[in-house]
Write a protein that holds these residues in place. Structure first.
Motif, PDB file in Angstrom:
ATOM      1  N   GLU A  89      25.584  24.387   7.199  1.00 42.04           N
ATOM      2  CA  GLU A  89      25.953  25.490   7.877  1.00 42.04           C
ATOM      3  C   GLU A  89      27.073  26.283   7.022  1.00 42.04           C
ATOM      4  O   GLU A  89      26.890  27.304   7.071  1.00 42.04           O
ATOM      5  N   LEU A  92      24.615  28.368   4.655  1.00 41.19           N
ATOM      6  CA  LEU A  92      24.277  29.574   5.797  1.00 41.19           C
ATOM      7  C   LEU A  92      25.239  30.708   5.617  1.00 41.19           C
ATOM      8  O   LEU A  92      24.829  31.658   5.423  1.00 41.19           O
ATOM      9  N   LEU A  93      26.552  30.142   5.872  1.00 45.62           N
ATOM     10  CA  LEU A  93      27.733  31.113   5.977  1.00 45.62           C
ATOM     11  C   LEU A  93      27.800  31.796   4.636  1.00 45.62           C
ATOM     12  O   LEU A  93      28.093  33.085   4.432  1.00 45.62           O
ATOM     13  N   ILE A  96      24.918  34.306   3.951  1.00 44.66           N
ATOM     14  CA  ILE A  96      25.034  35.345   4.853  1.00 44.66           C
ATOM     15  C   ILE A  96      26.053  36.388   4.304  1.00 44.66           C
ATOM     16  O   ILE A  96      25.916  37.540   4.087  1.00 44.66           O
ATOM     17  N   ALA A  97      27.274  35.799   3.932  1.00 44.46           N
ATOM     18  CA  ALA A  97      28.485  36.626   3.235  1.00 44.46           C
ATOM     19  C   ALA A  97      28.114  37.221   2.042  1.00 44.46           C
ATOM     20  O   ALA A  97      28.220  38.459   2.027  1.00 44.46           O
ATOM     21  N   PHE A 100      25.771  40.443   2.475  1.00 46.43           N
ATOM     22  CA  PHE A 100      26.428  41.449   3.243  1.00 46.43           C
ATOM     23  C   PHE A 100      27.216  42.292   2.220  1.00 46.43           C
ATOM     24  O   PHE A 100      27.507  43.383   2.019  1.00 46.43           O
ATOM     25  N   ALA A 101      27.911  41.342   1.386  1.00 43.60           N
ATOM     26  CA  ALA A 101      28.575  41.808   0.247  1.00 43.60           C
ATOM     27  C   ALA A 101      27.868  42.444  -0.661  1.00 43.60           C
ATOM     28  O   ALA A 101      28.379  43.385  -1.482  1.00 43.60           O
ATOM     29  N   ARG A 105      20.761  43.691   2.735  1.00 39.24           N
ATOM     30  CA  ARG A 105      20.659  43.522   4.414  1.00 39.24           C
ATOM     31  C   ARG A 105      19.232  44.116   4.857  1.00 39.24           C
ATOM     32  O   ARG A 105      18.446  44.927   3.894  1.00 39.24           O
ATOM     33  N   GLN A 112      22.032  45.756  11.518  1.00 40.96           N
ATOM     34  CA  GLN A 112      21.833  45.148  10.203  1.00 40.96           C
ATOM     35  C   GLN A 112      22.120  43.862  10.146  1.00 40.96           C
ATOM     36  O   GLN A 112      23.233  43.366  10.496  1.00 40.96           O
ATOM     37  N   LEU A 113      21.109  43.169   9.638  1.00 44.14           N
ATOM     38  CA  LEU A 113      21.216  41.610   9.516  1.00 44.14           C
ATOM     39  C   LEU A 113      20.888  41.303   8.012  1.00 44.14           C
ATOM     40  O   LEU A 113      20.253  42.026   7.322  1.00 44.14           O
ATOM     41  N   GLU A 117      19.903  35.767   6.789  1.00 45.28           N
ATOM     42  CA  GLU A 117      19.930  35.428   8.554  1.00 45.28           C
ATOM     43  C   GLU A 117      18.326  35.821   8.901  1.00 45.28           C
ATOM     44  O   GLU A 117      17.633  35.282   9.908  1.00 45.28           O
ATOM     45  N   LEU A 120      15.864  33.019   8.381  1.00 41.30           N
ATOM     46  CA  LEU A 120      16.357  32.108   9.237  1.00 41.30           C
ATOM     47  C   LEU A 120      15.550  32.498  10.646  1.00 41.30           C
ATOM     48  O   LEU A 120      14.774  31.813  11.334  1.00 41.30           O
TER      49      LEU A 120
ATOM     50  N   TYR B 310      22.069  36.051  21.278  1.00 40.44           N
ATOM     51  CA  TYR B 310      21.772  35.832  19.711  1.00 40.44           C
ATOM     52  C   TYR B 310      23.032  35.332  19.119  1.00 40.44           C
ATOM     53  O   TYR B 310      23.196  34.485  18.306  1.00 40.44           O
ATOM     54  N   ALA B 315      26.184  29.115  13.398  1.00 38.04           N
ATOM     55  CA  ALA B 315      26.079  29.685  12.074  1.00 38.04           C
ATOM     56  C   ALA B 315      25.967  31.211  11.987  1.00 38.04           C
ATOM     57  O   ALA B 315      25.723  31.807  11.071  1.00 38.04           O
ATOM     58  N   ASP B 377      29.902  45.925   6.635  1.00 39.83           N
ATOM     59  CA  ASP B 377      29.712  44.982   5.587  1.00 39.83           C
ATOM     60  C   ASP B 377      30.822  43.879   5.603  1.00 39.83           C
ATOM     61  O   ASP B 377      30.534  42.617   5.420  1.00 39.83           O
ATOM     62  N   SER B 380      30.690  41.995   8.943  1.00 41.68           N
ATOM     63  CA  SER B 380      29.390  41.134   9.148  1.00 41.68           C
ATOM     64  C   SER B 380      29.581  39.797   8.230  1.00 41.68           C
ATOM     65  O   SER B 380      29.212  38.701   8.286  1.00 41.68           O
ATOM     66  N   ALA B 381      30.115  40.176   6.815  1.00 41.54           N
ATOM     67  CA  ALA B 381      30.116  39.314   5.978  1.00 41.54           C
ATOM     68  C   ALA B 381      31.060  37.953   6.316  1.00 41.54           C
ATOM     69  O   ALA B 381      30.838  36.739   6.173  1.00 41.54           O
ATOM     70  N   ARG B 386      28.011  41.744  14.251  1.00 40.96           N
ATOM     71  CA  ARG B 386      26.647  42.413  13.795  1.00 40.96           C
ATOM     72  C   ARG B 386      26.712  43.602  14.447  1.00 40.96           C
ATOM     73  O   ARG B 386      27.267  43.881  15.617  1.00 40.96           O
ATOM     74  N   ILE B 387      26.032  44.698  13.475  1.00 42.86           N
ATOM     75  CA  ILE B 387      26.418  45.961  13.873  1.00 42.86           C
ATOM     76  C   ILE B 387      24.864  46.637  13.875  1.00 42.86           C
ATOM     77  O   ILE B 387      24.260  46.383  13.188  1.00 42.86           O
TER      78      ILE B 387
END
Lengths: 352, 471
Positions: A89, A92-93, A96-97, A100-101, A105, A112-113, A117, A120, B310, B315, B377, B380-381, B386-387
């Motif tokens: 976990e 993953l976090l 993902i962070a 985005f940073a 994406r 915007q994923l 992510e 996964l 979703y 996580a 961002d 989301s981070a 989520r956008i």
């Protein structure tokens, strides 16, 4: 009745989505995600997670295509093992962070994923046998009470008259509620969602000028619903009645009034000197005039003296603060509209 | 006392202060001066109530980007508060301190200059509280909001006036005070000026009556467009030493970038927090690059690509979710080419009609879009949301853009006559006794609605004029 049937159909066919998906969703602790990425059981833990991912019917298959990994689960596991984190976990976090940073994406139909992510989700699509993206099916609007409505208005108007005007050709409804309603609540008139606003204890909604014109042009009954668009549920509020415009009044010079409809009845037409006629709860006196229509700024006048007047859809009332001073005799009761300058004779009031 | 000038108009009207325009600025200024014992003349071009039949004197033309100017101006007692939505908040400190993008300077006064006047303005606007700092009211402990820690963004508050219709709400006060001579249906049309002062003015009614107005001080408080139009229509245009009268027209413009999936039941909208009439938005912290714009959140129907389910995944969100539409109110840039000019067509009073050329280039959206991306961002981070980013491009030059009906900047305030029309007191730079009140003096505007600041500045001007009259 024709309108009522039509409206109910329109209301029920309102596009609704995802009923029930929100219910019972608490924070998921996912014990398998406590597994360290380097643990031999991490692959199976990740597979288990991917296999029960929710809401990925569209994004899962699209991510699989976009990522283009033959073994997304393996690729994901490798990435998670490259982090210093000690649980899946946390890894993953972190990933993902970091995505985005760093602008890593993917754009999936606008959403915007993060790239991790999406990996996964690709694994989820693979595990769940999803190959073609599928949008969530629309459900029908369900009726269920979700707000405690204390009162609402306006319930009626006259053909051609904007109800509850707020300027610029707009008008609308107000609903007093006992508790705050969800922010996703909208009022719906005759199947049309209205711009809805919230104030403490009050929900208001306005009709765009074109829609207002359309509604007030056609006498009938229009159903008003309160809809929680997030949960796709609706609650009946009532009906707005648009009454046919009554005949225009005839003025003293024989011409037809442009602003007043005919007076249907009025009262009282006489009283004893000093007596509070049509006695009000506070002991005062008042006139009432049942009239098809009257401008909202119209004022009742007694022998030319303006009275504190209230104009509603088909009723004009006025208090008579000076009733106790009226001497015996006949008094002219008329109604004057300061904007058009028109005056309509109502009748003669006699004090005995 | 309120008098219809069509029914009663002497040849000469005299006062210590003559105010033209019976909107919130004019009414507050008049009543505050009256409280201080000053004799005031308040002239309103419209009547006591809505004319119902339109306001032909306000007909205009527009060029540049489409702008709904005619419908956004109201000409009767109370001015545009007669269709005001009631949103209020003071400008942020950074609105006063940041230099706007573009070539023009920002405010010549600091936020502290208006602190006490904002408290007074809250009373005039009948706002229940003058507290706008979320921390001071413990907002984040009481409301379900996104966690903005370390995102570079912060929560900000809008409060609400009932809304106060100034013409109706303060009519009785105007009627009762013997210090204010309020004349409706009377239009100020000419200033007779020397090099440094307004000697007298001429006012007329639509049915042909006229009078001379004499006063120690004159205040133009006709509205964000009309203030500039009136000045430009004078034979010698006061305050135009730098050709800035009518220029730098601004309005808050909208942008709707997309949709958000986040925790269910977020309480951003008005009416969601029992006992508080407020709305919460997100805006950049001081130091975050970009304009002082804000993001508004409104719950909406679910999306069929990324459904609420979703967000229940561990996580990712791990919680029940809702969808929210996102919109932005944006700080405008003062562009000199965005301006009011006069056409050759004249209205029924003989005054030339205005043309608004609204210059809102597509490039003005770039920092807005960049700010939104930064916000997206950051959230989301932190796994807050989520956008769905629907609009990555600026609207084209011919696309309609939503506006706030906030007319600002056309007689801007400045620290030097080279960059503005009025000085920090609101006095026209080259006239000793001519003042401008209202949002036309704003040199920058953040995302806050203008009314509270209009009223705060009017209160402040009342004190200034009172002291001037004391000598």
């Amino acid at each position: 009745m024709r309108r009522r049937t039509l409206l109910q159909t329109a209301g029920l066919s309102f596009v609704g989505l995802q009923l029930g998906l929100l219910s019972g969703c608490g924070r998921d602790s996912a014990p398998e995600l406590a597994t360290p990425p380097s643990d031999p059981g991490a692959r199976e833990a990740l597979r288990e997670l991917a296999g029960r991912l929710n809401g990925i019917e569209f994004v899962g298959p699209v991510c699989a295509t976009e990522i283009g990994e033959a073994e997304p689960l393996e690729a994901l596991l490798q990435q998670l093992r490259d982090t210093p984190e000690t649980t899946l976990e946390a890894a993953l976090l972190t990933r993902i962070a970091s995505d985005f940073a760093n602008g890593e994406r993917l754009d999936i139909a606008g959403w915007q994923l993060s790239r991790t992510e999406c990996l996964l989700l690709a694994a989820g699509a693979h595990e769940q046998g999803m190959s073609e993206p599928r949008r969530t099916e629309q459900g029908e609007l369900q009726f269920q009470q979700f707000a405690e409505i204390e009162r609402w208005g306006p319930e009626e108007t006259i053909e051609g008259r904007i109800f509850n005007p707020i300027g610029n050709g707009r008008g609308g409804f107000w609903i007093r509620v006992a508790e705050p309603v969800p922010g996703s609540t909208r009022l719906m008139l005759d199947g049309v969602l209205l711009a809805t606003h919230f104030e403490p204890g009050v929900v208001t909604a306005s009709l765009e000028p074109d829609y207002m014109d359309e509604v007030i042009a056609k006498p009938g009954m229009y159903p008003l619903l309160m809809v929680d668009t997030a949960r796709n549920i609706a609650q009946r509020v009532g009906y707005l009645t648009v009454r046919p415009r009554p005949p225009a009044a005839t003025l003293a010079d024989g011409s037809q009034s442009a602003v007043f409809c005919q007076v249907e009845r009025w009262g009282p037409d006489h009283a004893n000197q000093g007596q509070a006629f049509n006695e009000q709860p506070d002991g005062g006196a008042a006139f009432w005039v049942r009239i098809g229509c009257a401008p909202r700024n119209a004022r009742l006048r007694l022998n030319g003296r303006p009275l504190p007047t209230t104009v509603s859809t088909s009723l004009v009332t006025a208090r008579v603060p000076h009733y106790a001073e009226l001497e015996p005799g006949d008094y002219v009761l008329d109604i004057h509209d300061p904007d058009s300058g028109e005056t309509l004779q109502v009748g003669t009031f006699r004090v005995n | 006392m309120i008098t219809d000038a069509r029914e009663n108009l002497p040849e000469v009207l005299e006062a210590e202060v003559a105010i033209a325009g019976g909107g919130p600025a004019g009414i507050v200024l008049a009543l505050e001066l009256a409280e201080r014992g000053r004799k005031v003349l308040l002239i309103e071009g419209g009547g006591r109530n809505s004319p119902e039949g339109g306001m032909s004197l306000y007909q205009n033309t527009t060029s540049g980007r489409s702008y709904p100017l005619t419908g956004s101006r109201l000409r009767w007692l109370g001015g545009t508060t007669n269709h005001w939505g009631g949103w209020v908040r003071p400008f942020d400190e950074r609105d006063f301190s940041d230099e706007p993008t573009g070539e023009m300077p920002g405010w010549p006064i600091g936020a502290g200059e208006l602190g006490g006047w904002y408290r007074k303005a809250a009373d005039w606007c009948e706002v229940g509280s003058d507290k706008y700092d979320p921390e001071r009211i413990g907002l984040e402990d009481r409301a379900r909001l996104l966690d903005l820690t370390d995102t570079g963004f912060r929560h900000r508050i809008f409060r609400f006036s009932p809304p106060t219709r100034f013409g109706t709400r303060y009519r009785e006060a105007l009627e009762q005070t013997d210090k204010v001579d309020c004349r409706v249906n009377l239009n100020l049309v000419d200033l007779e000026q020397s090099d440094s002062r307004v000697r007298r003015a001429r006012a007329v009614t639509l049915d042909g009556k006229a009078c001379t107005v004499r006063a120690d001080h004159f205040v133009i408080a006709m509205g964000g467009v009309e203030n500039a139009r009136f000045l430009l229509d004078q034979e010698v245009v006061p305050g135009n030493q730098s050709d800035l009268v009518g220029r730098c027209f601004m309005d808050h413009f909208g942008f709707t970038p997309g949709l958000m999936l986040a925790a269910e039941g977020l309480q951003y909208e008005r009416g969601q927090i029992p006992g508080e009439d407020l709305m919460t938005v997100m805006a950049p912290e001081p130091g975050t690059e970009g304009p002082n714009s804000c993001v508004l959140v409104q719950a909406t129907a679910p999306d069929d690509v990324l459904p609420p389910a979703y967000w229940t995944n561990p996580a990712i969100g791990g919680d029940s979710a809702g969808h929210y539409s996102l919109s932005m109110i944006n700080a405008p840039t003062p562009h000199p080419e965005s301006r009011i000019t006069l056409t050759e067509e004249r209205d029924a009073l003989g005054m030339r009609r205005p043309n608004l050329h609204w210059h809102l280039p597509s490039t003005e959206f770039r920092p807005v879009i960049a700010l939104f991306e930064r916000w997206m961002d950051a959230l989301s981070a932190r796994n807050q949301a989520r956008i769905k980013w629907n609009r990555k491009d600026a609207p084209g030059p011919d696309d309609f853009v939503g506006v706030g009906y906030h007319h600002m900047g056309t007689t801007r305030m400045s620290s030097s006559p080279d960059h503005g029309v009025v000085n920090p007191d609101g006095r026209v730079w080259d006239r000793d006794n001519l003042y401008i009140a209202g949002s036309s003096v704003y040199p920058a505007a953040g995302f806050s609605n203008p009314t509270l600041t209009i009223v705060a500045l009017a209160s402040r001007m009342a004190e200034h004029l009172h002291r001037q009259l004391e000598g």
